[in-house]
Design a protein around this motif. Structure first.
Motif, short mmCIF file in Angstrom:
data_model
loop_
_atom_site.label_atom_id
_atom_site.label_comp_id
_atom_site.label_asym_id
_atom_site.label_seq_id
_atom_site.Cartn_x
_atom_site.Cartn_y
_atom_site.Cartn_z
N ALA A 1 -130.89 -22.17 -4.89
CA ALA A 1 -129.56 -22.78 -5.07
C ALA A 1 -128.94 -22.93 -3.70
N THR A 2 -128.45 -24.13 -3.41
CA THR A 2 -127.83 -24.36 -2.10
C THR A 2 -126.93 -25.58 -2.14
N LEU A 3 -125.83 -25.52 -1.38
CA LEU A 3 -125.02 -26.73 -1.18
C LEU A 3 -125.26 -27.28 0.22
N THR B 1 -120.01 -17.36 1.30
CA THR B 1 -121.36 -17.87 1.62
C THR B 1 -121.95 -18.62 0.42
N SER B 2 -121.09 -19.13 -0.44
CA SER B 2 -121.51 -20.00 -1.56
C SER B 2 -122.60 -19.34 -2.42
N ALA B 3 -123.72 -20.02 -2.63
CA ALA B 3 -124.75 -19.48 -3.55
C ALA B 3 -125.35 -18.17 -3.07
N ALA C 1 -128.25 -27.61 -7.88
CA ALA C 1 -126.99 -27.86 -7.17
C ALA C 1 -125.84 -27.39 -8.05
N ALA C 2 -125.36 -26.20 -7.81
CA ALA C 2 -124.21 -25.70 -8.56
C ALA C 2 -123.22 -25.02 -7.61
N ALA C 3 -123.34 -25.35 -6.32
CA ALA C 3 -122.43 -24.84 -5.28
C ALA C 3 -122.30 -23.31 -5.38
N CYS C 4 -121.06 -22.83 -5.40
CA CYS C 4 -120.86 -21.37 -5.33
C CYS C 4 -121.27 -20.65 -6.61
N SER C 5 -121.49 -21.38 -7.70
CA SER C 5 -121.98 -20.74 -8.93
C SER C 5 -123.50 -20.65 -8.92
N GLY C 6 -124.13 -21.07 -7.83
CA GLY C 6 -125.58 -21.22 -7.77
C GLY C 6 -126.37 -20.01 -8.22
N LEU D 1 -139.10 -16.05 -8.16
CA LEU D 1 -138.30 -15.76 -6.97
C LEU D 1 -137.10 -16.70 -6.98
N ILE D 2 -135.90 -16.12 -6.98
CA ILE D 2 -134.70 -16.97 -6.91
C ILE D 2 -134.01 -16.71 -5.57
N VAL D 3 -133.53 -17.78 -4.95
CA VAL D 3 -132.96 -17.67 -3.60
C VAL D 3 -131.67 -18.47 -3.50
N GLY D 4 -130.61 -17.83 -3.07
CA GLY D 4 -129.38 -18.54 -2.70
C GLY D 4 -129.38 -18.61 -1.18
N ALA D 5 -129.52 -19.81 -0.61
CA ALA D 5 -129.67 -19.93 0.85
C ALA D 5 -128.67 -20.95 1.37
N GLU D 6 -127.84 -20.55 2.30
CA GLU D 6 -126.75 -21.44 2.71
C GLU D 6 -126.50 -21.43 4.21
N LYS D 7 -126.59 -22.61 4.80
CA LYS D 7 -126.03 -22.82 6.13
C LYS D 7 -124.79 -23.68 5.92
N VAL D 8 -123.77 -23.06 5.33
CA VAL D 8 -122.56 -23.82 4.97
C VAL D 8 -121.93 -24.44 6.22
N SER D 9 -122.09 -23.76 7.36
CA SER D 9 -121.49 -24.28 8.60
C SER D 9 -121.97 -25.70 8.90
N SER D 10 -123.14 -26.08 8.36
CA SER D 10 -123.68 -27.41 8.65
C SER D 10 -122.95 -28.51 7.88
N VAL D 11 -122.15 -28.14 6.87
CA VAL D 11 -121.39 -29.17 6.13
C VAL D 11 -119.87 -28.99 6.30
N LEU D 12 -119.48 -28.18 7.29
CA LEU D 12 -118.05 -27.97 7.52
C LEU D 12 -117.55 -28.85 8.65
N ASN D 13 -116.32 -29.32 8.51
CA ASN D 13 -115.66 -30.07 9.58
C ASN D 13 -114.92 -29.06 10.47
N PRO D 14 -115.35 -28.89 11.72
CA PRO D 14 -114.72 -27.86 12.57
C PRO D 14 -113.26 -28.16 12.90
N HIS D 15 -112.78 -29.36 12.53
CA HIS D 15 -111.36 -29.69 12.77
C HIS D 15 -110.51 -29.47 11.53
N ASP D 16 -111.14 -29.08 10.41
CA ASP D 16 -110.39 -28.90 9.16
C ASP D 16 -110.12 -27.41 8.93
#
Ligand code: COA
Length: 325
Positions: free
Chosen positions: A79-81, A280-282, A110-115, A136-151
């Protein structure tokens, strides 16, 4: 046949980012972030790390703690966003290859933070129907890659990380995933989204950043998470006293506190790691469970109640007895 969660593992990236660090480039303050969210630090992956790299590290720990060979895994779900690639290949396929697992199904949800709750639901169904034995179930997130650093309204909230678990077949109902419920309502889709946009300068330069209607999500989260937990307890003829640990999705201290109070959980039952990791979402629920495990608090038979809400909107809850050693 029942499904049991026999192990948990997590990976925390090494780069710790404090609220003070964010003050250097965002119009925000440590005081505002702590007061509104409870978050003090979060961890960001290196630029050369992808979500799958974090997931592989978490999965290795989960496999080792389950005392199971990677060769015995017959399904991998992630599960990952913040997938490594847009649409294909799936992050689950990359994780499988990184673990030297081949010729078994691997797919993402794709279920975002409910992953993580969604993963449990799928894994439970596969095991109970006899379609898999060790998942094997894995929640893996590099959320920083979809964040706007100006928001400032989103950048302060999230962190990177991964959590993994092994779900196996058992005949012992007492040590199983007793119940999982998941749901969604797409009328709220635009409350949390990563729109697929093309920048004007270069049509091949896809810009994807998260946007969020924070206070709207906040209100729905408190209401939905409270009713989810009430329903799952009632359905299983349990009360808050029957739960050893309540492990909610770690989005915001104020959401967790409001839900915990609504449900009469005692402070010592509520697992809180949002202060350290942010959202950290999922990965948030398994990362929180991993802390409990490493502190020696999760023992065989321990009763855990999980709940989460995320983009979609999606939400869900799970009631389980830990089946590992
Ligand atoms: N630093 C300083 N000020 C900020 C800020 C920041 N990082 N982010 C927003 N603000 C400002 C806003 O601009 C607003 O200013 P204004 O009153 O002058 O317009 C003010 O703070 C209040 O903003 P608001 O959005 O109403 O704050 P809030 O109390 O709702 O808290 C969140 C914002 C995002 C922390 C909160 O809504 C939240 O946690 N929502 C749920 C988010 C979530 O969990 N998402 C993931 C679900 S899985």
């Amino acid at each position: 046949m029942y499904a049991t969660l026999t192990s948990i593992g997590a990976y925390i990236p090494t780069k710790c980012v404090s609220n003070k660090d964010l003050e250097a480039f965002l119009d925000t303050s440590d005081e505002w972030i702590v007061k509104r969210t409870g978050i003090k630090t979060r961890y960001f992956a290196d630029s050369n790390q992808k979500s799958s790299d974090l997931g592989i590290e978490a999965a290795k720990i989960a496999l080792q703690r389950a005392n199971i060979s990677h060769k015995d895994i017959d399904l991998i779900i992630t599960a990952t966003l913040s997938p490594d690639y847009i649409n294909m290949p799936s992050t689950a396929c990359i994780i499988a290859a990184g673990l030297d697992i081949a010729n078994v199904p691997a797919f993402d949800i794709a279920a975002a933070c409910s992953g993580f709750v969604y993963l449990l639901s799928v894994a439970k169904a596969y095991i109970e129907s006899g379609m898999a034995k060790n998942i094997l179930i894995v929640g893996a997130e590099k959320v920083s890659s979809v964040l706007n650093p100006h928001d400032r309204s989103t950048y302060i909230l999230f962190g990177d990380g991964a959590g993994a678990a092994v779900i196996s077949a058992t005949k012992d109902k007492n040590l199983s995933i007793l119940d999982v419920h998941i749901s969604a309502d797409g009328q709220y889709a635009h409350y949390l989204e990563t729109p697929r946009m093309q920048s004007n300068e270069n049509e091949h330069n896809i810009v994807q950043c998260m946007s969020m209607k924070g206070s709207e999500v906040f209100k729905i989260a408190v209401a939905k998470l409270t009713s989810e937990v009430k329903d799952i307890l009632e359905r299983n003829k349990m009360t808050a006293c029957d739960i050893d640990y309540f492990v909610p999705h770690q989005a915001n201290y104020r959401i967790i506190k409001a839900v915990g109070d609504n449900l009469n959980f005692k402070n010592e039952q509520i697992v809180l790691v949002v202060e350290k990791f942010g959202n950290t979402s999922a990965a948030s629920i398994p990362m929180a469970m991993n802390i409990l495990y490493e502190e020696g608090k999760i023992k065989k038979g321990c009763t855990l109640l999980l709940d989460a809400l995320g983009g979609g909107l999606t939400w869900g809850s799970a009631l389980l007895r830990f089946g590992g050693d």
